[in-house]
Design a protein around this motif. Structure first.
Motif, PDB file in Angstrom:
ATOM      1  N   VAL A   1       0.876  -1.170   0.000  1.00  0.00           N
ATOM      2  CA  VAL A   1       0.000   0.000   0.000  1.00  0.00           C
ATOM      3  C   VAL A   1       0.910   1.216   0.000  1.00  0.00           C
ATOM      4  N   ASP A   2       0.614   2.161  -0.870  1.00  0.00           N
ATOM      5  CA  ASP A   2       1.436   3.358  -1.019  1.00  0.00           C
ATOM      6  C   ASP A   2       0.714   4.540  -0.369  1.00  0.00           C
ATOM      7  N   THR A   3       1.213   5.020   0.761  1.00  0.00           N
ATOM      8  CA  THR A   3       0.556   6.129   1.456  1.00  0.00           C
ATOM      9  C   THR A   3       0.588   7.416   0.638  1.00  0.00           C
TER      10      THR A   3
ATOM     11  N   ASP B   1       5.089  18.896  -4.199  1.00  0.00           N
ATOM     12  CA  ASP B   1       5.601  18.998  -2.826  1.00  0.00           C
ATOM     13  C   ASP B   1       4.554  18.606  -1.793  1.00  0.00           C
ATOM     14  N   ALA B   2       3.287  18.690  -2.179  1.00  0.00           N
ATOM     15  CA  ALA B   2       2.212  18.369  -1.248  1.00  0.00           C
ATOM     16  C   ALA B   2       2.185  16.890  -0.893  1.00  0.00           C
ATOM     17  N   LEU B   3       2.866  16.063  -1.690  1.00  0.00           N
ATOM     18  CA  LEU B   3       2.846  14.622  -1.456  1.00  0.00           C
ATOM     19  C   LEU B   3       4.107  14.112  -0.756  1.00  0.00           C
TER      20      LEU B   3
ATOM     21  N   CYS C   1       2.589  15.562   4.038  1.00  0.00           N
ATOM     22  CA  CYS C   1       1.418  14.754   4.386  1.00  0.00           C
ATOM     23  C   CYS C   1       1.228  14.690   5.901  1.00  0.00           C
ATOM     24  N   LEU C   2       2.321  14.545   6.618  1.00  0.00           N
ATOM     25  CA  LEU C   2       2.238  14.499   8.081  1.00  0.00           C
ATOM     26  C   LEU C   2       1.681  15.805   8.629  1.00  0.00           C
ATOM     27  N   GLN C   3       2.165  16.926   8.109  1.00  0.00           N
ATOM     28  CA  GLN C   3       1.679  18.231   8.557  1.00  0.00           C
ATOM     29  C   GLN C   3       0.192  18.379   8.279  1.00  0.00           C
TER      30      GLN C   3
END
Length: 220
Positions: A147-149, A167-169, A174-176
């Protein structure tokens, strides 16, 4: 000598075939009841045919809980110099001389986590390197189910009608976005743990009835 070679061949065959023959959970299984293994690799470069794994970290997830007691991090004894890749992961040749042989680490991974769904951020690269490492170590490689987060997050944002910039990925972005702690990048165990946190947040947003089939669809 022949007997020793035959025993080693049988051991190798058992490791790979044992992993490959273990049945994964059915697609209609609820994600909350499934076992996952978040992992991350640090590499000498991005070409699986020429480059090598220099560290690996993994964190199991069972019934939507991270099992920190089983988290592992290994430095791998690489047959080639890390070269300029040290800029990213901070590992140097003198450290890796004391590292573990990749075959030993892969044997542990395949034996202990057969039947788990593997998870990584931008999993295609990790899967390619794992397969090549298995072929180098065992002469053959099993099929891994990943599975690719990163893909899950991309699909989630698209369904919200958002324009997704590259950059959003990134894992840190993603954590932010999920309100999760951001740790330094390019440490295999920390990245694996971050990936595990991200997956759990994505699964919670998916709802209580989310199945593995639903998750695989988001991960394509």
């Amino acid at each position: 000598m022949i007997n020793w070679w035959w025993r080693q061949k049988n051991l190798t065959d058992n490791v790979v075939t044992g992993f490959a023959s273990t049945v994964l959970p059915a697609g209609n299984s609820l994600v909350e009841q499934s076992n996952f293994l978040a992992l991350d690799l640090e590499l000498t470069g991005l070409n699986p045919s020429k480059d090598y794994i220099v560290s690996i970290g993994w964190v199991p997830i069972r019934q939507q809980e991270i099992v920190l007691a089983e988290a592992k991090h290994y430095l791998i004894n690489s047959p080639i110099s890390v070269g300029q890749s040290a800029i990213y992961h901070g590992l140097h040749d003198n450290q890796l001389k004391q590292g573990i042989d990749i075959k030993t680490v892969l044997t542990e991974l395949l034996r202990q986590y057969a039947g788990y769904v593997f998870v990584a951020h931008h999993s295609k690269l990790d899967e390619q390197f794992l397969r090549v490492a298995c072929k180098r170590s065992f002469g053959k490689a099993p099929r891994f189910k990943f599975v690719d987060t990163m893909q899950v997050e991309w699909q989630r944002l698209l369904r919200q009608g958002k324009v997704v910039k590259h950059d959003a990925l990134k894992l840190s972005s993603c954590l932010q976005r999920h309100g999760l702690p951001v740790m330094p990048n390019h440490h295999a165990l920390e990245d694996a743990y971050s990936c595990a946190l991200l997956l759990l947040s994505q699964l919670r947003l998916g709802g209580n009835n989310m199945t593995l089939a639903d998750l695989y669809l988001l991960s394509r």
